[in-house]
Scaffold this active site. Structure first.
Site, short mmCIF file in Angstrom:
data_model
loop_
_atom_site.label_atom_id
_atom_site.label_comp_id
_atom_site.label_asym_id
_atom_site.label_seq_id
_atom_site.Cartn_x
_atom_site.Cartn_y
_atom_site.Cartn_z
N ASP A 111 37.99 44.28 27.21
CA ASP A 111 38.60 43.67 28.39
C ASP A 111 38.93 44.71 29.45
OD1 ASP A 111 39.99 41.23 29.53
OD2 ASP A 111 41.73 42.55 29.38
N GLU A 124 33.72 44.56 29.97
CA GLU A 124 33.93 43.76 31.17
C GLU A 124 34.20 44.70 32.34
OE1 GLU A 124 36.87 40.65 33.40
OE2 GLU A 124 37.59 42.38 32.29
C1 AAO Z 1 49.02 36.51 34.32
C2 AAO Z 1 49.41 35.79 35.61
C3 AAO Z 1 49.77 36.79 36.68
C4 AAO Z 1 50.89 37.70 36.17
C5 AAO Z 1 50.43 38.38 34.88
C6 AAO Z 1 51.48 39.28 34.27
O1 AAO Z 1 48.33 34.97 36.05
O2 AAO Z 1 50.20 36.10 37.84
O3 AAO Z 1 51.19 38.68 37.15
O4 AAO Z 1 50.07 37.37 33.93
O5 AAO Z 1 52.63 38.55 33.99
C7 AAO Z 1 44.12 36.93 32.41
C8 AAO Z 1 44.38 36.03 33.63
C9 AAO Z 1 45.50 36.55 34.49
C10 AAO Z 1 46.74 36.78 33.65
C11 AAO Z 1 46.38 37.82 32.60
C12 AAO Z 1 47.53 38.21 31.69
O6 AAO Z 1 43.18 35.94 34.38
O7 AAO Z 1 45.77 35.57 35.50
O8 AAO Z 1 47.81 37.25 34.48
O9 AAO Z 1 45.33 37.25 31.75
O10 AAO Z 1 48.08 37.08 31.09
C13 AAO Z 1 40.39 41.73 37.61
C14 AAO Z 1 40.07 42.67 36.46
C15 AAO Z 1 39.41 41.95 35.30
C16 AAO Z 1 40.17 40.69 34.90
C17 AAO Z 1 40.25 39.81 36.14
C18 AAO Z 1 40.97 38.48 35.85
O11 AAO Z 1 39.26 43.72 36.91
O12 AAO Z 1 39.38 42.84 34.22
O13 AAO Z 1 40.99 40.52 37.17
N1 AAO Z 1 39.56 40.00 33.76
C19 AAO Z 1 40.08 40.25 32.38
C20 AAO Z 1 40.10 38.99 31.54
C21 AAO Z 1 41.16 38.05 32.07
C22 AAO Z 1 42.54 38.68 31.88
C23 AAO Z 1 42.55 40.14 32.07
C24 AAO Z 1 41.41 40.87 32.33
C25 AAO Z 1 43.81 40.84 31.77
O14 AAO Z 1 38.84 38.43 31.50
O15 AAO Z 1 41.11 36.79 31.44
O16 AAO Z 1 43.49 38.11 32.84
O17 AAO Z 1 43.80 41.07 30.36
C26 AAO Z 1 38.04 41.72 42.31
C27 AAO Z 1 37.74 42.87 41.39
C28 AAO Z 1 37.87 42.49 39.94
C29 AAO Z 1 39.20 41.82 39.69
C30 AAO Z 1 39.35 40.61 40.62
C31 AAO Z 1 40.70 39.94 40.42
O18 AAO Z 1 36.99 40.76 42.28
O19 AAO Z 1 36.44 43.32 41.63
O20 AAO Z 1 37.79 43.66 39.15
O21 AAO Z 1 39.22 41.37 38.32
O22 AAO Z 1 39.25 41.07 41.97
O23 AAO Z 1 40.62 38.67 40.93
C32 AAO Z 1 35.22 38.49 45.35
C33 AAO Z 1 35.04 40.00 45.32
C34 AAO Z 1 35.30 40.50 43.90
C35 AAO Z 1 36.67 40.19 43.56
C36 AAO Z 1 36.71 38.69 43.55
C37 AAO Z 1 38.02 38.11 43.11
O24 AAO Z 1 34.21 37.84 44.60
O25 AAO Z 1 33.75 40.31 45.72
O26 AAO Z 1 35.07 41.88 43.80
O27 AAO Z 1 36.46 38.16 44.84
O28 AAO Z 1 39.05 38.50 43.99
#
Ligand code: AAO
Length: 484
Positions: free
Chosen positions: A202, A238
């Site tokens: 992850d 990932e």
């Molecule tokens: C939860 C709550 C939060 C709270 C937190 C702590 O939702 O509000 O602050 O708890 O209390 C999952 C959920 C999260 C959750 C978390 C922990 O999705 O909502 O937070 O569990 O419970 C980034 C990371 C990537 C991650 C992704 C979701 O790089 O690793 O965010 N995925 C993994 C898992 C996922 C998990 C976690 C990681 C954490 O698969 O299920 O989270 O363990 C850009 C970046 C990406 C980035 C995104 C974030 O992407 O490139 O790296 O991902 O932003 O949204 C366009 C852009 C693109 C951009 C995208 C989205 O397409 O071109 O680059 O928009 O903005």
């Protein structure tokens, strides 16, 4: 590192049984073996936060509580340590392997409470006695670590922030620290010693590749009870990249494991939806031809547990089970096309993007019952499960006999092992195709139970001189697929 998934027999298809309990995964494995699946990606098995009240407007016990580790006890929403061990042994015995979703870059958010195994934790003071980790084990706001005033990742174009600040408030482990590394290696090796054969790691973008490499190289060999001596665990990572100028790229991680190719998922939705000027005929060079990473480094998917519900990248174009016909076509393409290591998604139905799996009011997940309206089981949809057989029959061959029938109708073969026609027009298509297949009669695996005649009340295709006349209706499936 050779990039080869650990599978038994000729297959490399992984299914993500998202949020399934261990006992349900164990019961599914013999069917998965018969269908030709290689492995199951399971939800994170470590102790996690239990969020009865995650905040205003949020449902109790959201699915993402499992991405907030509290300790590495194998006691989670999916079941106990013993149930986990039973699952791994049952599945390994039938030759379907378990790949664990390893959450190793962080612990919980800033709240405090008790985890799924009863361990106390306090995110505010970074205290995790169940490991134990304490505040020295986490990145701090200091010049050589996190440089934002909020302590959060604020700007993905700054690699330092992405590696050393918090991802959405999650307490960020000092993965260069020897003690932290030892705890993580111990966790991974506990899993390997049980018989886990691979890992989806992850949030790798947020960890330095050398820290991950340390973890991977210190993992044990797979146990000889099931695997040849010297077998190494399979790793895929990932790292989200869909274009733009982010400095951290998948290529920075491909020397230590495979990487999820999010451009595949983000683009295939547009192609099948016909958005953004896209059409099926453009799939002819889908893969490296589109600027994606080398297919031998890539893990590909139509949707994942994040982007099917608006977390992570891809947006509205991402195809999911809700798109039924388009989803079947896109997944059939994924399994027919020789690029990357394919993963099939298996979802629970949702309206609320934050809601956890089907469960009672206390967050106890219900048993899986496929097709009951709650457990979607895409991996058991007839058209998808039969395409696993197509994929495996064609494994190791290249694409051949491409034909653009029209903008949104295509056909291609796999060097004499398989042939598929996909019709995304709004009318029937029909034609004589050079298939490259050995002469004979084949059952269409989209409409039949299997590839071998007699094709009772389902479609059959006769190949003669390598050619076949094929008609593909515009119906709920809109495909014909045959394989040796
Ligand atoms: C939860 C709550 C939060 C709270 C937190 C702590 O939702 O509000 O602050 O708890 O209390 C999952 C959920 C999260 C959750 C978390 C922990 O999705 O909502 O937070 O569990 O419970 C980034 C990371 C990537 C991650 C992704 C979701 O790089 O690793 O965010 N995925 C993994 C898992 C996922 C998990 C976690 C990681 C954490 O698969 O299920 O989270 O363990 C850009 C970046 C990406 C980035 C995104 C974030 O992407 O490139 O790296 O991902 O932003 O949204 C366009 C852009 C693109 C951009 C995208 C989205 O397409 O071109 O680059 O928009 O903005």
């Amino acid at each position: 590192y050779n990039g080869q998934p650990i599978c038994s027999g000729q297959t490399n298809v992984v299914v993500h049984l998202f949020e399934w309990k261990w006992a349900d995964v164990a019961s599914e494995c013999s069917a998965l073996a018969q269908l030709g699946y290689c492995a199951v990606q399971v939800s994170p098995p470590q102790e996690h936060a239990v969020l009865e009240d995650p905040g205003t407007g949020l449902p109790p016990y959201p699915w993402w509580q499992r991405y907030q580790p509290v300790s590495y006890a194998l006691d989670s929403r999916s079941g106990s340590h013993q149930e986990f061990v039973n699952m791994v042994e049952t599945c390994n015995d039938v030759g379907v392997y378990i790949y664990v979703d390893a959450v190793i870059q962080h612990m919980t958010g800033g709240q405090s409470g008790y985890g799924s195994s009863g361990s106390f934790y306090d995110g505010a003071t970074e205290d995790y006695p169940g490991v134990p980790f304490s505040t020295d084990d986490f990145h701090k706001q200091q010049p050589d670590e996190c440089t934002t005033s909020s302590g959060e990742i604020e700007d993905y174009s700054d690699a330092q922030q992405v590696r050393f600040c918090r991802l959405v408030g999650l307490r960020d482990l000092r993965t260069a620290n020897d003690y932290v590394r030892d705890m993580l290696v111990e966790y991974l090796n506990t899993l390997v010693d049980i018989g886990v054969a691979g890992f989806r790691v992850d949030a790798c973008k947020h960890t330095m590749p050398e820290d991950l490499e340390h973890l991977y190289t210190n993992m044990h060999d797979l146990p000889t009870r099931w695997f040849p001596a010297g077998s190494r665990p399979y790793v895929f990572q990932e790292v989200i990249y869909v274009g733009g100028d982010e400095p951290i790229r998948p290529e920075h991680y491909t020397h230590i494991g495979r990487v999820t190719e999010f451009r595949y998922s983000a683009n295939i939705g547009n192609i099948f939806r016909g958005w953004d000027g896209q059409q099926l005929s453009y799939l002819e060079d889908f893969g490296e031809g589109w600027g994606f990473m080398d297919g031998l480094d890539a893990v590909v998917f139509i949707d994942n547990h994040d982007n099917q519900r608006g977390h992570g990248p891809g947006g509205d174009s991402v195809l999911t089970y809700k798109d039924d016909r388009l989803y079947k076509m896109a997944t059939a393409f994924e399994l027919a096309w020789p690029y990357g290591q394919p993963r099939v998604m298996s979802s629970f139905a949702f309206d609320d993007t934050e809601a956890g799996p089907p469960s009672d009011g206390n967050g106890n997940t219900y048993d899986v019952e496929c097709f009951n309206g709650e457990w979607v089981c895409e991996h058991r949809w007839h058209q998808i499960e039969n395409m696993v057989g197509f994929h495996n029959a064609a494994l190791g061959t290249g694409m051949s006999h491409w034909r653009t029938i029209s903008d949104n109708a295509i056909a291609f073969g796999r060097e004499g092992t398989a042939f598929i026609v996909i019709n995304n027009e709004d009318h029937e298509v029909s034609g004589d195709f050079e298939t490259g297949m050995p002469d004979g009669e084949y059952c269409d695996v989209i409409s039949c139970d299997g590839p071998t005649p007699p094709c009772n009340s389902c479609g059959s295709v006769t190949v003669s001189g390598g050619n076949a006349h094929i008609t593909v209706p515009n119906d709920s499936d809109s495909m014909v697929a045959i394989h040796v």
